[in-house]
Design an enzyme around this catalytic site. Sequence first.
Site: not given
Ligand code: FAD
Ligand code: SIN
Length: 547
Positions: A49, A51-52, A125, A247, A293, A354, A389, A394
């Site tokens: 992530a 942006g924040g 944003e 995205h 978006r 994304h 979203r 997120s």
């Molecule tokens: P994740 O952080 O994806 O964690 C998933 C976990 O599940 C991992 O530990 C993985 O190993 C585990 N897992 C998956 N499948 C299995 C399995 N079968 N068995 C065991 N473990 C498993 N959102 C924002 O709000 N702001 C942002 O700035 C932003 N920027 C982003 C930039 C990028 C490049 C990306 C990809 C996403 C961004 N997002 C952002 C979205 C946000 O980062 C994610 O939606 C959020 O971090 C998801 O968190 P989570 O805890 O649900 O899952």
């Molecule tokens: C970004 O930094 O553009 C990602 C932000 C997001 O997915 O919410």
Amino acid sequence: MRHNAQLFSDFLVIGGGIAGLTFAIKASEIGTVTVLTKAGSSEANTAYAQGGIASVWSVDDSFESHIEDTLRAGAGLCDRAAVETIVREGPEAVRELIRLGTRFTRVETEGNEIDSELEYDLGQEGGHSHRRVLHAQDLTGREIMRALTEAAAARPNIRTLENHVAINLLVETPSAGKPGACWGVYALDRNTHEIRKVISRATMLATGGAGKVYLYTTNPDIASGDGVAMAYRAGASVANLEFYQFHPTCLYHPAAKSFLISEALRGEGAILKLPDGTAFMKRYHPDAELAPRDVVARAIDSEMKRHGLDFVYLDLSHREADFIKRRFPNIFKRCLSFGYDLTKGPIPVVPAAHYMCGGVQTDLDGRTSIPRLYAAGEVAMTGLHGANRLASNSLLEAAVMGRRGFNSAREIVASGGGAPPEFPEWDPGRAIRSEERVMITQSWDEIRRLMWNYVGIVRSDSRLGRAARRLQLIKQEVYGYYWDHLIDSDLIELRNLVEVAELVVRSATARKESRGLHYTIDYPERDDTKWLHDTVIATGTPLAPLD
Ligand code: FAD
Ligand code: SIN
């Protein structure tokens, strides 16, 4: 391959991103916790992530404004109660992240001591009518993961098992029309190839998104939709999977692997341009680059198709070089390593898959339709995002719902929790070792390419029909292969990918209108008379394997 070991803890958390770790840290106050991560601890969408995290923070801002912005972006499908709850609980969830050690970027005060929590730098944003995005420069996720993994490691009640891939949930057989409860999971240890039963009184599914189902994605390799596929197979309801968010801006470069160019650049004035320098976003939305978006991604897609382009440009070079380097140090360096200097000129960008707005349906306490199974973060569908979203909502949702999920799951453990039933050991039957990787890689490529070409930013009935027919065939082949061969993490992911792809296509095919992230040329208008509702796919019965 051995299949005999069994582990037990009060709580099982599948996934170690922001949602899973927030839950685990709280849960460790009252019981033992096992956290499974399918790769290393730091490999999660959260870590990427940039942006924040959006939260009402400044005195000029208000909950009402954040709520309205979220509802507007969600195009009529947000659940107002979910939006109100998550937005209002945002500041407390952010304070908790800070208490656990997250260092968000502060405003610069010329060397003065900062004594007020108000003095965090707030990013802007798309779709937000106020500055409300707390960030750690442009590496917010990495900083949150650092803080949370350190906090989890310091708690003796938490046992983290890295490189453990959850395969199938352990769910009791339904009886008298009631769904069976979840008591944990079968998991593959990728190092020893052992398949273990990991038993628990309450299971939190926090497996993140499914970007890998598309050819081009901002997501890391772990994002193969395992949680949605596992929950669906176990009989949980899933919803709104047609709303896959693209995205608008990833760096276009063959070696960049869809490196994200944060929306925060547009928040600081970056402009989208055609190769001749013409800015085009004003033609699509009055908020231009800061439109929601879905609008920006579709505008770029349309300009690329109209002019036969492989990419468009994003230009921030009119801002001061010092500001760009200070505010976006990571993005600046990565772009430079590919030969693009953000301070000197435009960079080429394209949209990429994304974020999964739909997911496993939960209530506002993180409960799924399966007793003892909770879900939070990107894998879950709470109703916050609706059809699209809002940026940075997120991390907010994951942090709030990780806490709320614990508040309800704690009741199970606090009241004794009951005794788990006996589940059989994993039985490989007559499966043999897979010798031909191409059987996996070919299906994998086909799924990702057909999803990109037929189920992307712009859809149609005929494209979705093609996708459905091809997926059916691939699914038969994948299932045949799955039962005949000893499983490994690639095969587990492949089975999940094909199931999630099929669910996305079914949901997209069902929705005969265009709304938010779902745009189809056959039904280009939004139709509130018929479609102002979620697309719920409830199995009740687990998916039968095809022969
Ligand atoms: P994740 O952080 O994806 O964690 C998933 C976990 O599940 C991992 O530990 C993985 O190993 C585990 N897992 C998956 N499948 C299995 C399995 N079968 N068995 C065991 N473990 C498993 N959102 C924002 O709000 N702001 C942002 O700035 C932003 N920027 C982003 C930039 C990028 C490049 C990306 C990809 C996403 C961004 N997002 C952002 C979205 C946000 O980062 C994610 O939606 C959020 O971090 C998801 O968190 P989570 O805890 O649900 O899952
Ligand atoms: C970004 O930094 O553009 C990602 C932000 C997001 O997915 O919410």
